[in-house]
Design a protein around this motif. Sequence first.
Motif, short mmCIF file in Angstrom:
data_model
loop_
_atom_site.label_atom_id
_atom_site.label_comp_id
_atom_site.label_asym_id
_atom_site.label_seq_id
_atom_site.Cartn_x
_atom_site.Cartn_y
_atom_site.Cartn_z
N SER A 1 0.82 -1.21 0.00
CA SER A 1 0.00 0.00 0.00
C SER A 1 0.85 1.26 0.00
O SER A 1 0.68 2.15 0.83
N ARG A 2 1.76 1.31 -0.98
CA ARG A 2 2.59 2.51 -1.09
C ARG A 2 3.17 2.62 -2.50
O ARG A 2 3.40 1.63 -3.17
N TYR A 3 3.36 3.85 -2.88
CA TYR A 3 4.10 4.15 -4.08
C TYR A 3 5.56 4.25 -3.66
O TYR A 3 5.87 4.76 -2.58
N ALA B 1 14.20 5.16 -2.32
CA ALA B 1 14.61 6.50 -1.89
C ALA B 1 13.45 7.32 -1.36
O ALA B 1 13.65 8.26 -0.59
N ALA B 2 12.22 6.97 -1.75
CA ALA B 2 11.04 7.72 -1.31
C ALA B 2 9.82 6.81 -1.36
O ALA B 2 9.73 5.93 -2.22
N GLU C 1 -4.01 4.40 1.73
CA GLU C 1 -5.07 3.44 2.03
C GLU C 1 -6.15 3.63 0.97
O GLU C 1 -6.52 4.76 0.68
N VAL C 2 -6.63 2.54 0.40
CA VAL C 2 -7.74 2.63 -0.54
C VAL C 2 -9.02 2.55 0.26
O VAL C 2 -9.22 1.64 1.07
N GLN C 3 -9.88 3.55 0.05
CA GLN C 3 -11.17 3.62 0.75
C GLN C 3 -12.26 3.76 -0.32
O GLN C 3 -12.62 4.87 -0.69
N GLY C 4 -12.71 2.64 -0.82
CA GLY C 4 -13.71 2.66 -1.90
C GLY C 4 -13.09 3.20 -3.17
O GLY C 4 -12.16 2.62 -3.70
N ASP C 5 -13.59 4.36 -3.64
CA ASP C 5 -13.05 4.97 -4.86
C ASP C 5 -12.05 6.07 -4.54
O ASP C 5 -11.74 6.89 -5.38
N ARG C 6 -11.54 6.07 -3.31
CA ARG C 6 -10.59 7.09 -2.87
C ARG C 6 -9.25 6.47 -2.50
O ARG C 6 -9.20 5.39 -1.94
N VAL C 7 -8.19 7.20 -2.81
CA VAL C 7 -6.86 6.84 -2.35
C VAL C 7 -6.48 7.88 -1.31
O VAL C 7 -6.32 9.05 -1.63
N CYS C 8 -6.39 7.44 -0.07
CA CYS C 8 -6.05 8.33 1.05
C CYS C 8 -4.54 8.28 1.27
O CYS C 8 -4.01 7.25 1.70
N PHE C 9 -3.86 9.38 0.97
CA PHE C 9 -2.42 9.45 1.17
C PHE C 9 -2.15 9.82 2.62
O PHE C 9 -2.58 10.86 3.10
N THR C 10 -1.46 8.94 3.33
CA THR C 10 -1.27 9.11 4.78
C THR C 10 0.13 9.56 5.18
O THR C 10 0.30 10.17 6.23
N HIS C 11 1.14 9.25 4.37
CA HIS C 11 2.51 9.58 4.76
C HIS C 11 3.42 9.53 3.54
O HIS C 11 3.34 8.59 2.76
N CYS D 1 -1.68 13.54 3.99
CA CYS D 1 -0.25 13.80 4.13
C CYS D 1 0.04 15.23 3.68
O CYS D 1 -0.41 15.66 2.62
N LYS D 2 0.79 15.98 4.49
CA LYS D 2 1.08 17.38 4.17
C LYS D 2 1.85 17.53 2.86
O LYS D 2 1.62 18.47 2.11
N PHE D 3 2.77 16.61 2.58
CA PHE D 3 3.56 16.73 1.36
C PHE D 3 2.67 16.61 0.12
O PHE D 3 2.76 17.43 -0.80
#
Length: 103
Positions: free
Chosen positions: A21-23, A32-33, A38-48, A83-85
């Motif tokens: 669950s990460r790029y 390096a990065a 988290e996938v929430q239905g039709d949403r991708v929630c970027f957490t960090h 995620c702030k970034f």
Amino acid sequence: MKQQQQATGGSAVVSNNEARSRYELQQDGEVAAIAQYEVQGDRVCFTHTEVDQRYEGQGLGSKLAAFALDDVKRRGMKALPQCKFIASYIARHEKEYGDLVVS
């Protein structure tokens, strides 16, 4: 399924590691990065999002963010940037990614 693409410049390779669950952006064979999500239905929630300190200041976080958001768009999903970034990247690129954002 792992999606990947050669990023522009250098030997950076960006991929969607769905199993973790990460790029991920790999530079010279090392992660390096990362951008956790988290996938929430039709949403991708970027957490960090994190760039290894050895690679900071090289624009790798921006390459990673662009790849991730382009992938969300390609998949017909929406982005929830906790995620702030990622949120600040979207704010700086409102024209390209503003329509992806949901609250």
